[in-house]
Design a protein around this motif. Structure first.
Motif, short mmCIF file in Angstrom:
data_model
loop_
_atom_site.label_atom_id
_atom_site.label_comp_id
_atom_site.label_asym_id
_atom_site.label_seq_id
_atom_site.Cartn_x
_atom_site.Cartn_y
_atom_site.Cartn_z
N THR A 169 2.55 69.13 -93.89
CA THR A 169 2.50 68.26 -95.04
C THR A 169 1.22 68.64 -96.09
O THR A 169 1.09 68.04 -96.89
N GLY A 170 0.24 69.44 -95.60
CA GLY A 170 -0.72 69.60 -96.13
C GLY A 170 -1.77 70.68 -95.70
O GLY A 170 -1.88 70.97 -94.48
N ASN A 171 -2.20 71.66 -96.43
CA ASN A 171 -2.98 72.61 -96.21
C ASN A 171 -4.48 72.35 -96.20
O ASN A 171 -4.96 71.52 -97.07
N GLY A 172 -5.21 72.98 -95.19
CA GLY A 172 -6.44 72.49 -95.49
C GLY A 172 -7.29 73.54 -94.44
O GLY A 172 -6.73 74.04 -93.62
N PRO A 173 -8.45 73.92 -94.50
CA PRO A 173 -9.14 74.60 -93.54
C PRO A 173 -9.22 74.42 -92.20
O PRO A 173 -9.58 73.09 -91.95
N THR A 174 -9.63 75.32 -91.25
CA THR A 174 -9.62 75.13 -89.79
C THR A 174 -11.20 75.72 -89.66
O THR A 174 -11.38 76.73 -90.27
N TYR A 175 -11.88 75.27 -88.66
CA TYR A 175 -13.20 75.72 -88.17
C TYR A 175 -13.08 75.67 -86.85
O TYR A 175 -12.71 74.93 -86.08
N LEU A 176 -13.75 77.14 -86.57
CA LEU A 176 -13.57 77.32 -84.98
C LEU A 176 -15.04 77.87 -84.34
O LEU A 176 -15.62 78.47 -85.00
N GLY A 177 -15.62 77.46 -83.40
CA GLY A 177 -16.91 77.96 -82.76
C GLY A 177 -16.97 77.55 -81.18
O GLY A 177 -16.38 76.62 -80.77
N GLY A 178 -17.68 78.39 -80.64
CA GLY A 178 -18.18 78.21 -79.48
C GLY A 178 -19.04 77.23 -79.16
O GLY A 178 -20.05 77.00 -79.71
N VAL A 179 -19.03 76.54 -77.79
CA VAL A 179 -20.35 75.60 -77.64
C VAL A 179 -20.78 75.96 -76.52
O VAL A 179 -21.47 75.17 -75.76
N ASN A 180 -20.82 77.30 -75.87
CA ASN A 180 -21.38 77.74 -74.48
C ASN A 180 -21.47 79.13 -75.04
O ASN A 180 -20.77 79.89 -75.84
N PRO A 181 -22.20 79.78 -74.17
CA PRO A 181 -22.53 81.16 -74.60
C PRO A 181 -20.93 82.03 -74.45
O PRO A 181 -20.93 82.98 -75.33
N ALA A 182 -20.22 81.87 -73.45
CA ALA A 182 -19.19 82.32 -73.35
C ALA A 182 -18.01 82.27 -74.58
O ALA A 182 -17.43 83.01 -74.90
N GLY A 183 -18.23 81.00 -75.00
CA GLY A 183 -17.39 80.54 -76.21
C GLY A 183 -17.86 81.32 -77.53
O GLY A 183 -16.89 81.72 -78.15
N LEU A 184 -19.10 81.48 -77.65
CA LEU A 184 -19.54 82.16 -78.75
C LEU A 184 -19.36 83.42 -78.83
O LEU A 184 -19.26 83.96 -79.78
N ALA A 185 -18.97 84.12 -77.46
CA ALA A 185 -18.36 85.46 -77.75
C ALA A 185 -17.03 85.80 -78.02
O ALA A 185 -16.69 86.98 -78.03
N CYS A 186 -16.35 84.54 -78.51
CA CYS A 186 -14.86 84.44 -78.66
C CYS A 186 -14.52 84.29 -80.12
O CYS A 186 -13.51 83.86 -80.39
N SER A 187 -15.38 85.04 -81.03
CA SER A 187 -14.91 84.99 -82.41
C SER A 187 -13.66 85.34 -82.95
O SER A 187 -13.17 85.01 -83.86
N GLY A 188 -13.24 86.41 -82.17
CA GLY A 188 -11.94 86.95 -82.51
C GLY A 188 -10.71 85.97 -82.44
O GLY A 188 -9.72 86.05 -83.32
#
Length: 299
Positions: free
Chosen positions: A136-155
């Motif tokens: 029903t509506g478009n809007g931005p999504t934001y993604l980020g890691g919260v531990n070092p392994a997560g921060l390495a998953c920017s892809g």
């Protein structure tokens, strides 16, 4: 990719269909029994429906997933993660998306080795029945890691961007989480209490209360390291109210259907942070208490 999505609510179904349309293999992990789940998915730009039949509740597929995407409500996150543990590989990334904040510490304790990421989205969806969802509506999504392994998953941001653009990678995911929380503190409780669409909050009778909420939220955000002034936040809230005028908030829908709300992860989180910084939040506390009273008096 092989993706297991946990929580087939409106937002979960929205992402399941969008990812399936990109050719990914979706497997759903649901509270409801059954080995398959049929979804009728309608894009915001089209009246045509796509129909998908997903495998569901298959431990082997869960164990073989390339990524786990959890879209349950905040108060369901810990239980959802716990149910996955017997089959979850320690190197499988886990993306968690819910309204509000406050689940991160418990998730990290449950998943000490997994890459853990959080996402927040302004994509909107409506579920007219248990097997249908409308974008029903478009809007931005934001993604980020919260531990070092997560921060390495920017892809993984590209994975979400291709399915439902735009999706942006954030080195500090707490910044957009706070920004979303601020908007939700202003809109969600009021629409739930008055059982109205978002657009009704632009009426003059809500002006003072919205200003009071924004004043308190801006003070807490600033103390938490994400400075914003009351006027700027108030303008952002009004822009969202106008842009989503015809929409019902998720909290309005929860109260309308007498379901538990995410008030503790939204306004409740704000109040807990305010107490930590010794900031008074009478306007937000009144809204929190009103929603808690409504929940306690469901039939």
């Amino acid at each position: 990719m092989k993706i297991s999505l946990v929580g087939a609510g409106a937002i979960g179904n929205l992402w399941a269909g969008a990812l399936a349309k990109q050719g990914h293999q979706l497997h759903l992990w649901r509270r409801q029994p059954g080995n398959t789940y049929t979804l009728n998915w309608q894009d915001v730009h089209s009246s045509r429906e796509d129909t998908f039949c997903f495998d569901s509740n298959q431990p082997e597929q869960l164990a073989n997933s390339d990524v786990i995407f959890i879209t349950v409500k905040a108060f369901q996150v810990a239980d959802a993660v716990t149910t996955l543990l017997p089959w979850l590989s320690a190197d499988t990334p886990v993306i968690i998306m819910h309204n509000g904040m406050g689940t991160e510490d418990e998730v990290l304790s449950l998943l000490p080795d997994n890459p853990v990421l959080y996402a927040t989205t302004a994509q909107a969806a409506f579920r007219p029945d248990p097997h249908s969802v409308r974008h029903t509506g478009n809007g931005p999504t934001y993604l980020g890691g919260v531990n070092p392994a997560g921060l390495a998953c920017s892809g993984l941001a590209e994975l979400l961007h291709t399915a439902l653009p735009p999706c942006h990678w954030q080195t500090d995911i707490h910044e957009p989480q706070w920004q979303k929380l601020a908007i939700n503190c202003a809109i969600n409780p009021l629409t739930a209490i008055h059982q109205c669409r978002n657009g009704e909050l632009s009426e003059t009778r809500y002006a003072d209360e919205l200003t009071a909420v924004c004043h308190e939220v801006s003070a807490v955000m600033t103390a938490a390291g994400y400075p914003i002034d009351t006027v700027t936040l108030r303008q952002q809230v009004m822009a969202v109210i106008e842009a989503t005028a015809a929409n019902y908030s998720s909290m309005q829908q929860d109260v309308a259907h007498q379901r538990p709300t995410e008030i503790d992860a939204i306004t409740g989180f704000l109040i807990r942070q305010a107490n930590h910084f010794q900031i008074a939040t009478p306007a937000n506390t009144r809204l929190w208490q009103h929603i808690k009273d409504l929940e306690q008096h469901y039939d």
